[in-house]
Enzyme design. Structure first.
Site, PDB file in Angstrom:
ATOM      1  N   LYS A  13       0.831  -1.213   0.000  1.00 50.01           N
ATOM      2  CA  LYS A  13       0.000   0.000   0.000  1.00 50.01           C
ATOM      3  C   LYS A  13       0.863   1.260   0.000  1.00 50.01           C
ATOM      4  CE  LYS A  13      -2.247  -0.961   3.864  1.00 50.01           C
ATOM      5  NZ  LYS A  13      -1.653  -2.277   4.213  1.00 50.01           N
ATOM      6  N   ARG A  88      -9.457   0.994   8.965  1.00 51.91           N
ATOM      7  CA  ARG A  88      -9.038  -0.378   9.272  1.00 51.91           C
ATOM      8  C   ARG A  88     -10.122  -1.149  10.015  1.00 51.91           C
ATOM      9  NH1 ARG A  88      -3.168   0.618   9.098  1.00 51.91           N
ATOM     10  NH2 ARG A  88      -2.009  -1.299   9.334  1.00 51.91           N
ATOM     11  N   ARG A 122      11.623  -5.744   4.981  1.00 51.09           N
ATOM     12  CA  ARG A 122      11.325  -4.323   4.807  1.00 51.09           C
ATOM     13  C   ARG A 122      12.201  -3.463   5.710  1.00 51.09           C
ATOM     14  NH1 ARG A 122       4.976  -2.954   4.746  1.00 51.09           N
ATOM     15  NH2 ARG A 122       5.058  -3.069   7.013  1.00 51.09           N
ATOM     16  N   ARG A 151      11.256  -1.776  11.381  1.00 53.77           N
ATOM     17  CA  ARG A 151      10.177  -1.424  12.320  1.00 53.77           C
ATOM     18  C   ARG A 151      10.028  -2.524  13.361  1.00 53.77           C
ATOM     19  NH1 ARG A 151       5.065   0.068   8.603  1.00 53.77           N
ATOM     20  NH2 ARG A 151       4.017  -0.975  10.312  1.00 53.77           N
ATOM     21  N   ARG A 162      -0.416  -9.069  13.456  1.00 50.93           N
ATOM     22  CA  ARG A 162      -1.001  -8.043  12.570  1.00 50.93           C
ATOM     23  C   ARG A 162      -1.865  -8.703  11.498  1.00 50.93           C
ATOM     24  NH1 ARG A 162       4.030  -4.860  10.617  1.00 50.93           N
ATOM     25  NH2 ARG A 162       2.547  -3.615   9.430  1.00 50.93           N
TER      26      ARG A 162
HETATM   27  P1  AMP Z   1       0.860   0.680   9.139  1.00 52.51           P
HETATM   28  O1  AMP Z   1       2.080   1.524   8.977  1.00 52.51           O
HETATM   29  O2  AMP Z   1      -0.282   1.145   8.305  1.00 52.51           O
HETATM   30  O3  AMP Z   1       1.157  -0.788   8.962  1.00 52.51           O
HETATM   31  O4  AMP Z   1       0.379   0.855  10.659  1.00 52.51           O
HETATM   32  C1  AMP Z   1       1.215   0.470  11.746  1.00 52.51           C
HETATM   33  C2  AMP Z   1       0.374   0.281  12.990  1.00 52.51           C
HETATM   34  O5  AMP Z   1      -0.239   1.535  13.347  1.00 52.51           O
HETATM   35  C3  AMP Z   1      -0.766  -0.704  12.873  1.00 52.51           C
HETATM   36  O6  AMP Z   1      -0.368  -2.053  13.065  1.00 52.51           O
HETATM   37  C4  AMP Z   1      -1.699  -0.207  13.978  1.00 52.51           C
HETATM   38  O7  AMP Z   1      -1.203  -0.590  15.243  1.00 52.51           O
HETATM   39  C5  AMP Z   1      -1.556   1.306  13.871  1.00 52.51           C
HETATM   40  N1  AMP Z   1      -2.534   1.880  12.918  1.00 52.51           N
HETATM   41  C6  AMP Z   1      -2.279   2.479  11.717  1.00 52.51           C
HETATM   42  N2  AMP Z   1      -3.402   2.876  11.123  1.00 52.51           N
HETATM   43  C7  AMP Z   1      -4.417   2.509  11.943  1.00 52.51           C
HETATM   44  C8  AMP Z   1      -5.829   2.605  11.859  1.00 52.51           C
HETATM   45  N3  AMP Z   1      -6.445   3.166  10.794  1.00 52.51           N
HETATM   46  N4  AMP Z   1      -6.555   2.120  12.898  1.00 52.51           N
HETATM   47  C9  AMP Z   1      -5.961   1.563  13.975  1.00 52.51           C
HETATM   48  N5  AMP Z   1      -4.636   1.414  14.107  1.00 52.51           N
HETATM   49  C10 AMP Z   1      -3.858   1.884  13.096  1.00 52.51           C
END
Ligand code: AMP
Length: 205
Positions: A13, A88, A122, A151, A162
């Site tokens: 994404k 999400r 990554r 990360r 996740r």
């Molecule tokens: P990402 O970088 O999009 O993979 O997000 C990393 C982490 O941030 C996720 O595993 C969640 O813990 C949190 N997070 C990001 N976006 C959301 C969202 N829209 N709702 C809830 N938690 C989020």
């Protein structure tokens, strides 16, 4: 143009969002990037989110919605925006409907068995947020010069959680947006350029 990129962690994404946001001159809004910025700055929100993020759990809907509502008021959202990693949950999608219409939802489809290897290779830049994969970029530093890091939540154990959280809370959005007639599924298991072309083909319809 107002877009949502859906897909499990590791679907690509973020990589695709950067390209599409640039092409259409719209704001790239990654709620994950926003949360990581809060954590780096050590804000109250960042500190509260950290333990959830490190365990691969979701941050509460009201926190995310507060951030997103503020973000889309900014000047760079005038032309539109691309949400990467938001919504999400169904509750987030319902709340989004109250604040903005959406033109397209792009669902990046990648087989589950490919996701773990994609994520474990990554690497991220702490300065500019760029992402790389060790299979295509061997340098220890980002193109901007800053050091790359893995990360905390990209480590295998957290990634597995996740993916469970994705299946439970986020995957139902595929049906939600199909019913609204907004969903377009693109095969994400191809080269970056091939996936980019497939997304552009959907958006130019
Ligand atoms: P990402 O970088 O999009 O993979 O997000 C990393 C982490 O941030 C996720 O595993 C969640 O813990 C949190 N997070 C990001 N976006 C959301 C969202 N829209 N709702 C809830 N938690 C989020």
């Amino acid at each position: 143009m107002k877009l949502i990129f859906l897909g499990p962690p590791g679907a690509g994404k973020g990589t695709q969002a950067v390209k599409i946001a640039e092409k259409y001159q719209i704001a790239h809004i990654s709620t994950g990037d926003m949360l990581r910025a809060e954590m780096r700055e050590g804000t109250k929100l960042g500190n509260e989110a950290k333990s959830l993020i490190d365990r691969g759990e979701l941050v509460p809907d009201d926190v995310i919605l507060g951030m997103v509502k503020n973000r889309i008021q900014k000047e760079d959202c005038k032309n539109g925006f691309l949400f990467d990693g938001f919504p999400r949950t169904i509750a987030q999608a319902e709340a989004l409907e109250e604040i903005s219409a959406i033109d397209y939802v792009i669902n990046l489809d990648v087989p589950a068995e490919r996701l773990i290897s994609r994520i474990s290779g990554r690497r991220m830049c702490a300065e500019c947020g760029a992402g790389y994969h060790v299979s295509t970029y061997a340098d220890a530093n980002c193109k901007c010069g800053a050091a790359l890091y893995q990360r905390e939540d990209d480590k295998e154990e957290t990634v597995r959680n996740r993916l469970v959280v994705y299946e439970r809370s986020t995957k139902p959005l595929i049906e939600y947006y199909t019913r609204k007639g907004l969903l377009h599924t693109v095969n994400g298991d191809a080269s970056i350029d091939v996936v980019d072309a497939a997304i552009r083909a959907v958006l130019s319809k």
